[in-house]
Design an enzyme around this catalytic site. Structure first.
Site, mmCIF file in Angstrom:
data_model
loop_
_atom_site.group_PDB
_atom_site.id
_atom_site.type_symbol
_atom_site.label_atom_id
_atom_site.label_comp_id
_atom_site.label_asym_id
_atom_site.label_seq_id
_atom_site.Cartn_x
_atom_site.Cartn_y
_atom_site.Cartn_z
ATOM 1 N N ASP A 200 0.827 -1.204 0.000
ATOM 2 C CA ASP A 200 0.000 0.000 0.000
ATOM 3 C C ASP A 200 0.866 1.260 0.000
ATOM 4 O O ASP A 200 1.881 1.331 0.706
ATOM 5 C CB ASP A 200 -0.888 -0.036 1.247
ATOM 6 C CG ASP A 200 -1.928 1.056 1.282
ATOM 7 O OD1 ASP A 200 -2.727 1.138 0.331
ATOM 8 O OD2 ASP A 200 -1.946 1.816 2.265
ATOM 9 N N GLU A 263 1.861 -0.140 -4.891
ATOM 10 C CA GLU A 263 0.834 0.840 -5.275
ATOM 11 C C GLU A 263 1.508 2.196 -5.415
ATOM 12 O O GLU A 263 2.003 2.757 -4.444
ATOM 13 C CB GLU A 263 -0.272 0.921 -4.224
ATOM 14 C CG GLU A 263 -1.363 1.912 -4.626
ATOM 15 C CD GLU A 263 -2.257 2.318 -3.477
ATOM 16 O OE1 GLU A 263 -3.408 2.716 -3.748
ATOM 17 O OE2 GLU A 263 -1.816 2.271 -2.305
#
Length: 527
Positions: A200, A263
């Site tokens: 993330d 990401e």
């Protein structure tokens, strides 16, 4: 040339809250995912990426992690995770889990220690700073979810940084102890057998050491989320981030045949830097260029060429059309063009990531004001930033709650869920579900799509056409981005036939010197 599984395979993202409820509480869970594995095998994907399922107060639905090495009771238990992974592996499906290293929950034991006193050994595990001269935050940084990125702590009389919610304090990745602890988290899951991680907001892990003010964003038009008011010059994408990622990669490389995905919402020229020196960074820096691009043949063609040209030598490309943070592809381009988008995603060079529900064409779902769940939408109302429409439950059949649950789900279903569901569309050979399955099967069976070179043929008159070539095999995709028919003159190819049309039919049709692509039609042509 041999390829790794993550190069030739298709990744399927599952938002566990919304895939399948197995215990009747209206929220999906890990056992629900396990019960739907046969569907994923039938569909033809190769790997499952699971959004967070860790223990959490759920201020940001699991992206505020309170324990990195367990499962929240809402989703089941570690035993449920192990059962899911065992059964997935038995079906030759890989498991990728979300790793959330930028921040923890404010309920995490590390943060509770850190905030207990300035001299606590874990104080420097988070980013604490004194107030400005007049008590103001240390700098002008905004949270991604609105308002300042700093919250005052009365007990210790300092501010702490949170790039997202105040309940999500940022970790200090300049602290070697943090790195050791988080590397051990990776090893915990790798030893359990997971096949990789999606990391993330990986570009946020290191912040400017001097915490300088971010400059004004010259492209900000005066309206929109706070985060767009400033360029993220000092709060993201710092040079030292690459060293942190190299450390994560070394842990991954301790185990055989695993993948690291990042990401990263950055322009192409910065995105490709995350492959790392000598490709020692993430295996796949997520390429989101298609998500924000104008849906236009010339624009998309130019985007693909730019991305291909920017890739470092030996780097493996990847493509993403949607995820849990972005409006669904059918909501962005319409139901007809969603079929074209499916053909585009599954015929480009590199690893595709398919978002759950896109294969049945779920579009925009209206969320009544009293059912809004997304914390960003609640913090910045009226700005259309809510992500709930992309997280609505998977629709399995025509029953009252679409086979997702035996009670009202946590988010609404589509208005047409009695017809837009797996059971109904599975029986329709012309459905978007059947198209997606056929494309996945064709991709698996043809080396030109697995690993073949990519070359643009045309990107004009609303037609995007390109070829994929591997040895003597040649496959051409021709996509009509218009709602009207378009004529196209393909290359002279003796014996070429149409293999798949997004509209159905035409299979086996010989390629003519000039062909007509019907409105919103994509064709896959085989030689």
């Amino acid at each position: 040339m041999s390829y790794a599984w993550w190069q030739t395979g298709t990744v399927y993202q599952i938002y566990p809250r919304s895939f399948q409820d197995s215990n009747g509480d209206g929220v999906g869970d890990l056992d629900g995912v396990r019960r739907r594995l046969d569907y994923l095998v039938w569909l033809g994907v190769d790997a499952i990426w699971l959004s967070p399922f860790y223990p959490s107060p759920m201020h940001d639905f699991g992206y505020d992690v309170a324990d990195y090495c367990n499962v929240d009771p809402l989703f089941g238990s570690l035993a449920d995770f192990d059962a899911l992974m065992t059964e997935a592996h038995a079906r030759q499906l890989r498991i990728i889990v979300d790793f959330v290293p930028n921040h923890t929950s404010n309920a995490h034991p590390w943060f509770l220690e850190s905030k207990s006193a300035r001299n606590n050994p874990k104080r420097d595990w988070y980013l604490w700073r004194d107030a400005g001269p007049n008590g103001e935050p240390p700098n002008n940084w905004f949270s991604h979810f609105g308002g300042p990125a700093w919250t005052w702590d009365e007990v210790t009389q300092q501010y702490y940084l949170h790039s997202f919610l105040p309940e999500q304090p940022d970790l200090n990745w300049r602290n070697p102890q943090v790195r050791v602890a988080m590397h051990d988290v990776l090893r915990f899951w790798l030893r359990r057998g997971v096949d990789g991680f999606r990391v993330d907001v990986i570009s946020h892990l290191i912040k400017d050491a001097a915490f300088r003010d971010n400059p004004v964003n010259p492209g900000f038009a005066g309206e929109g989320p706070d985060i767009r008011r400033l360029a993220q010059t000092y709060s993201s994408d710092q040079p030292e981030t690459q060293e942190v990622i190299a450390g994560l990669r070394r842990v991954i490389d301790e185990f055989e045949d695993r993948v690291l995905i990042g990401e990263i919402y950055l322009p192409v020229e910065r995105l490709v830097a995350y492959y790392g020196k000598n490709l020692g960074g993430v295996h796949l820096p997520f390429n989101f260029q298609l998500i924000g691009a104008p849906w236009d043949a010339a624009e998309i063609g130019g985007l693909i060429e730019k991305y291909e040209a920017a890739l470092p030598e030996g780097a493996w490309p990847n493509w993403v059309l949607g995820n849990h943070d972005q409006p669904r592809i059918a909501a962005r381009v319409g139901a007809a063009q969603a079929r074209v988008a499916a053909m585009l995603l599954l015929t480009l060079r590199g690893t595709p990531t398919l978002f759950y529900g896109d294969e049945i064409g779920i579009g925009h779902v209206e969320i009544p004001s009293d059912r809004v769940q997304d914390p960003w939408a609640k913090r910045e109302p009226g700005l259309n930033v809510g992500r709930d429409p992309s997280r609505t439950p998977m629709q399995w059949d025509a029953s009252a709650f679409a086979g997702f649950s035996t009670r009202e789900p946590w988010l609404p279903l589509t208005e047409d869920h009695r017809t837009r569901n797996v059971a109904t569309l599975r029986e329709d050979e012309s459905s978007i579900l059947s198209l997606t399955r056929n494309l996945l099967r064709y991709r698996r069976e043809h080396a030109a799509l697995d690993g073949g070179a990519w070359r643009l043929l045309t990107a004009e008159n609303d037609i995007l056409a390109y070829e994929r070539v591997h040895d003597r095999e040649r496959v051409i995709a021709a996509l009509n981005f218009s709602g009207e028919a378009r004529n196209w003159k393909p290359p002279a190819l003796s014996g070429a036939t149409i293999a798949i049309s997004t509209h159905g039919g035409r299979n086996g049709e010989l390629l003519a010197p000039e062909i007509t692509l019907r409105a919103d039609e994509g064709l896959l042509i085989s030689l």
